[in-house]
Motif scaffolding. Structure first.
Motif, PDB file in Angstrom:
ATOM      1  N   ARG A 161       5.776 -24.366  10.082  1.00  0.00           N
ATOM      2  CA  ARG A 161       6.244 -25.533  10.473  1.00  0.00           C
ATOM      3  C   ARG A 161       7.663 -25.051  11.229  1.00  0.00           C
ATOM      4  O   ARG A 161       8.122 -24.033  11.006  1.00  0.00           O
ATOM      5  N   ARG A 162       8.155 -25.919  12.160  1.00  0.00           N
ATOM      6  CA  ARG A 162       9.178 -25.436  13.010  1.00  0.00           C
ATOM      7  C   ARG A 162      10.021 -26.881  13.477  1.00  0.00           C
ATOM      8  O   ARG A 162       9.641 -27.847  13.482  1.00  0.00           O
ATOM      9  N   GLU A 163      11.139 -26.498  13.449  1.00  0.00           N
ATOM     10  CA  GLU A 163      12.235 -27.495  14.058  1.00  0.00           C
ATOM     11  C   GLU A 163      12.840 -26.840  15.188  1.00  0.00           C
ATOM     12  O   GLU A 163      13.297 -25.771  15.504  1.00  0.00           O
ATOM     13  N   GLN A 164      13.148 -27.831  16.240  1.00  0.00           N
ATOM     14  CA  GLN A 164      13.814 -27.195  17.357  1.00  0.00           C
ATOM     15  C   GLN A 164      15.123 -27.552  17.773  1.00  0.00           C
ATOM     16  O   GLN A 164      15.649 -28.749  16.886  1.00  0.00           O
ATOM     17  N   TYR A 165      15.954 -26.958  18.379  1.00  0.00           N
ATOM     18  CA  TYR A 165      17.225 -27.116  18.522  1.00  0.00           C
ATOM     19  C   TYR A 165      17.674 -26.566  19.909  1.00  0.00           C
ATOM     20  O   TYR A 165      16.985 -25.658  20.364  1.00  0.00           O
ATOM     21  N   ALA A 166      18.886 -26.955  20.526  1.00  0.00           N
ATOM     22  CA  ALA A 166      19.274 -26.356  21.797  1.00  0.00           C
ATOM     23  C   ALA A 166      21.012 -26.529  21.566  1.00  0.00           C
ATOM     24  O   ALA A 166      21.365 -27.478  21.043  1.00  0.00           O
ATOM     25  N   LEU A 167      21.597 -25.483  22.456  1.00  0.00           N
ATOM     26  CA  LEU A 167      23.087 -25.498  22.322  1.00  0.00           C
ATOM     27  C   LEU A 167      23.636 -26.667  23.287  1.00  0.00           C
ATOM     28  O   LEU A 167      22.938 -27.203  24.115  1.00  0.00           O
ATOM     29  N   ASP A 214      22.911 -39.274   8.372  1.00  0.00           N
ATOM     30  CA  ASP A 214      21.732 -40.076   9.222  1.00  0.00           C
ATOM     31  C   ASP A 214      20.282 -39.629   8.773  1.00  0.00           C
ATOM     32  O   ASP A 214      19.641 -40.432   9.082  1.00  0.00           O
ATOM     33  N   ASN A 215      20.286 -38.604   8.011  1.00  0.00           N
ATOM     34  CA  ASN A 215      18.762 -38.341   7.557  1.00  0.00           C
ATOM     35  C   ASN A 215      17.681 -38.498   8.491  1.00  0.00           C
ATOM     36  O   ASN A 215      16.975 -39.280   8.547  1.00  0.00           O
ATOM     37  N   PRO A 216      17.749 -37.624   9.672  1.00  0.00           N
ATOM     38  CA  PRO A 216      16.946 -37.565  10.777  1.00  0.00           C
ATOM     39  C   PRO A 216      15.603 -37.181  10.423  1.00  0.00           C
ATOM     40  O   PRO A 216      15.338 -36.544   9.405  1.00  0.00           O
ATOM     41  N   THR A 217      14.817 -37.612  11.389  1.00  0.00           N
ATOM     42  CA  THR A 217      13.455 -37.364  11.410  1.00  0.00           C
ATOM     43  C   THR A 217      12.737 -36.043  11.744  1.00  0.00           C
ATOM     44  O   THR A 217      13.617 -35.502  12.804  1.00  0.00           O
ATOM     45  N   MET A 218      12.206 -35.350  10.979  1.00  0.00           N
ATOM     46  CA  MET A 218      11.728 -33.869  11.013  1.00  0.00           C
ATOM     47  C   MET A 218      10.600 -33.919  11.872  1.00  0.00           C
ATOM     48  O   MET A 218       9.965 -35.043  12.273  1.00  0.00           O
ATOM     49  N   SER A 219      10.122 -32.599  12.578  1.00  0.00           N
ATOM     50  CA  SER A 219       9.183 -32.412  13.335  1.00  0.00           C
ATOM     51  C   SER A 219       7.778 -33.099  12.733  1.00  0.00           C
ATOM     52  O   SER A 219       6.598 -33.308  13.693  1.00  0.00           O
ATOM     53  N   ALA A 223      11.347 -38.348   7.457  1.00  0.00           N
ATOM     54  CA  ALA A 223      12.691 -38.103   7.464  1.00  0.00           C
ATOM     55  C   ALA A 223      12.882 -36.876   6.517  1.00  0.00           C
ATOM     56  O   ALA A 223      12.196 -36.352   5.707  1.00  0.00           O
ATOM     57  N   LEU A 224      14.235 -36.167   6.969  1.00  0.00           N
ATOM     58  CA  LEU A 224      14.657 -35.120   6.223  1.00  0.00           C
ATOM     59  C   LEU A 224      14.613 -35.203   4.484  1.00  0.00           C
ATOM     60  O   LEU A 224      13.949 -34.531   3.921  1.00  0.00           O
ATOM     61  N   PHE A 225      15.353 -36.264   4.122  1.00  0.00           N
ATOM     62  CA  PHE A 225      15.143 -36.434   2.692  1.00  0.00           C
ATOM     63  C   PHE A 225      14.057 -37.556   2.545  1.00  0.00           C
ATOM     64  O   PHE A 225      14.380 -38.854   2.906  1.00  0.00           O
ATOM     65  N   HIS A 226      12.992 -37.366   1.744  1.00  0.00           N
ATOM     66  CA  HIS A 226      11.973 -38.184   1.676  1.00  0.00           C
ATOM     67  C   HIS A 226      11.274 -37.892   0.355  1.00  0.00           C
ATOM     68  O   HIS A 226      11.056 -36.653   0.042  1.00  0.00           O
TER      69      HIS A 226
END
Length: 324
Positions: A161-167, A214-219, A223-226
Motif C-alpha cells: 500500500r502507498r501514500e503519496q505526498y509532494a513538497l 483532520d483525520n484525512p482519507t488515505m489511499s 480515514a486515517l483513524f477508523h
C-alpha cells in the motif's frame, strides 16, 4: 631586489610561534566568519563555537565591516559617507555574503530554538524535487503452509500500500532598507530572520498536527483513524490504566498490510492536548509510588513518553498512542 628576496626565501618556511600571515584570498572568508559570529553575539543570539576573532569585532558596526571588506580586496572608497561606503562594499560579493550568512544563521537558530513537540514522534525524510512521491509499505511475508509428503509447495505473494505526498513552498518576504544599514540596525539581519525561523518551525508543527486533527482519507478510501484500520477506540475515556490497557492491546494486535500476521507494536508516546497534561503526569508518576498497589504491574505506563501540544486542544478529550 625582487630576485634577491626570492633567492633568500628559497627553502624557508614560517617560524613557529611567530604568528600566521593570511593571504588576501584566505583573509576575507576568515573575516566574514568572525564578523558573522560577532553580529549574532551583538544581537544576543547563541553561538555555540564562536570564531576566536569574533570578540575583537563585536564593537565594529556595519559600516566598518563594509570598509574592511573593501580594503581587504585592495579597493578604495572615495565617498566616506555611510551611503558611499555601502555602495562601494556592494561592488563585490564579500559584504553582501557576510550579511546573507548572518541572516541564514539567525534563521536556523530561530528554527532550532522554537519548541517543537512533533519532532519526538515523527521521522524526517528528504525529497530532491517537487514531483509527487510515494511512501510504499510492503506487506509481511505470507503465512507458511504445511507441506505433505510428495505435495507441491504453493506460491505465496506480497501486497503493498502507498501514500503519496509532494513538497510545497512556504515563504514570506521582508525588506531591509538602506536606512537600516546606515543606522546599524542589526535586527534586520539577526532578530527578524530568527523570528522567521521560529515561524517556519511553527508552520511545520501545524501541518503535522493537522493530520491528527483532520483525520484525512488515505489511499484506501478510509480515514486515517477508523475502526477498519483497527486504530480507533470503540469507547471513550481519559487516559487511565484501563483505557491505556485497551489501547495497548489494540496496538499489539495491529496486522500487516496483508493481514497475515500481527505487528506486535509497543506504545512509546502518549500524545495529548494540554487539558490532559496534569492528569497524565499524575498517572505516570503514580506507577512508581509506594502507596499504589502493585506498581510493577503498571510499568508500561511509566515507560510512556508524554508529548503535549496545544494544537490538539480543538478536541481536548482526544488522545493518541504511537509506537517508536
Amino acid at each position: 631586489s625582487k630576485r634577491l628576496l626570492a633567492a633568500l626565501a628559497e627553502g624557508s618556511g614560517p617560524i613557529a610561534g611567530a604568528g600566521m600571515r593570511w593571504s588576501e584570498t584566505d583573509r576575507v572568508p576568515d573575516f566574514q566568519a568572525a564578523a558573522c559570529d560577532a553580529l549574532l553575539q551583538r544581537a544576543g543570539l547563541p553561538v555555540a563555537k564562536p570564531h576566536p576573532a569574533a570578540k575583537d569585532l563585536r564593537r565594529m558596526n556595519l559600516q566598518a565591516m563594509a570598509e574592511s571588506c573593501v580594503s581587504m580586496r585592495g579597493g578604495t572608497i572615495r565617498d566616506r559617507s555611510p551611503a558611499g561606503v555601502f555602495r562601494a562594499a556592494h561592488t563585490s560579493s564579500d559584504f553582501p555574503l557576510l550579511l546573507a550568512n548572518t541572516a541564514n544563521r539567525a534563521l536556523m537558530l530561530g528554527f532550532e530554538a522554537e519548541p517543537a513537540s512533533h519532532t519526538a514522534w515523527v521521522r524526517e525524510s528528504e525529497a530532491e524535487n517537487f514531483k509527487t512521491l510515494s511512501r510504499v509499505q510492503r506487506s509481511e511475508a505470507p503465512a507458511l503452509l504445511a507441506v505433505s509428503e510428495g505435495a507441491e509447495i504453493t506460491e505465496g505473494s506480497f501486497s503493498e500500500r502507498r501514500e503519496q505526498y509532494a513538497l510545497q513552498t512556504w515563504a514570506r518576504i521582508f525588506s531591509i532598507t538602506r536606512v537600516a544599514m546606515v543606522n546599524d540596525d542589526l535586527g534586520a539581519f539577526t532578530t527578524l530572520p530568527f523570528a522567521f525561523g521560529q515561524s517556519a518551525r511553527r508552520e511545520e508543527a501545524d501541518l503535522v498536527y493537522s493530520i491528527l486533527n483532520d483525520n484525512p482519507t488515505m489511499s484506501d478510501g478510509t480515514a486515517l483513524f477508523h475502526s477498519s484500520h483497527g486504530n480507533l477506540s470503540g469507547s471513550s475515556g481519559a487516559p487511565a490504566l484501563s483505557t491505556l490497557s485497551i489501547a495497548r492491546a489494540s496496538m499489539r494486535k495491529q496486522a500487516g498490510a496483508a493481514g497475515a500476521g500481527y505487528l506486535n507494536l509497543v506504545p512509546r508516546f502518549l500524545i495529548i492536548p494540554p487539558e490532559l497534561e496534569t492528569s497524565c503526569e499524575e498517572l505516570i508518576a503514580s506507577t512508581s509510588r509506594a502507596d499504589v498497589p502493585n506498581p510493577a504491574a503498571n510499568s508500561f505506563v511509566r515507560g510512556l513518553e508524554l508529548v503535549v501540544d496545544p494544537r490538539l486542544s480543538a478536541t481536548p478529550t482526544v488522545w493518541y498512542l504511537a509506537a517508536d
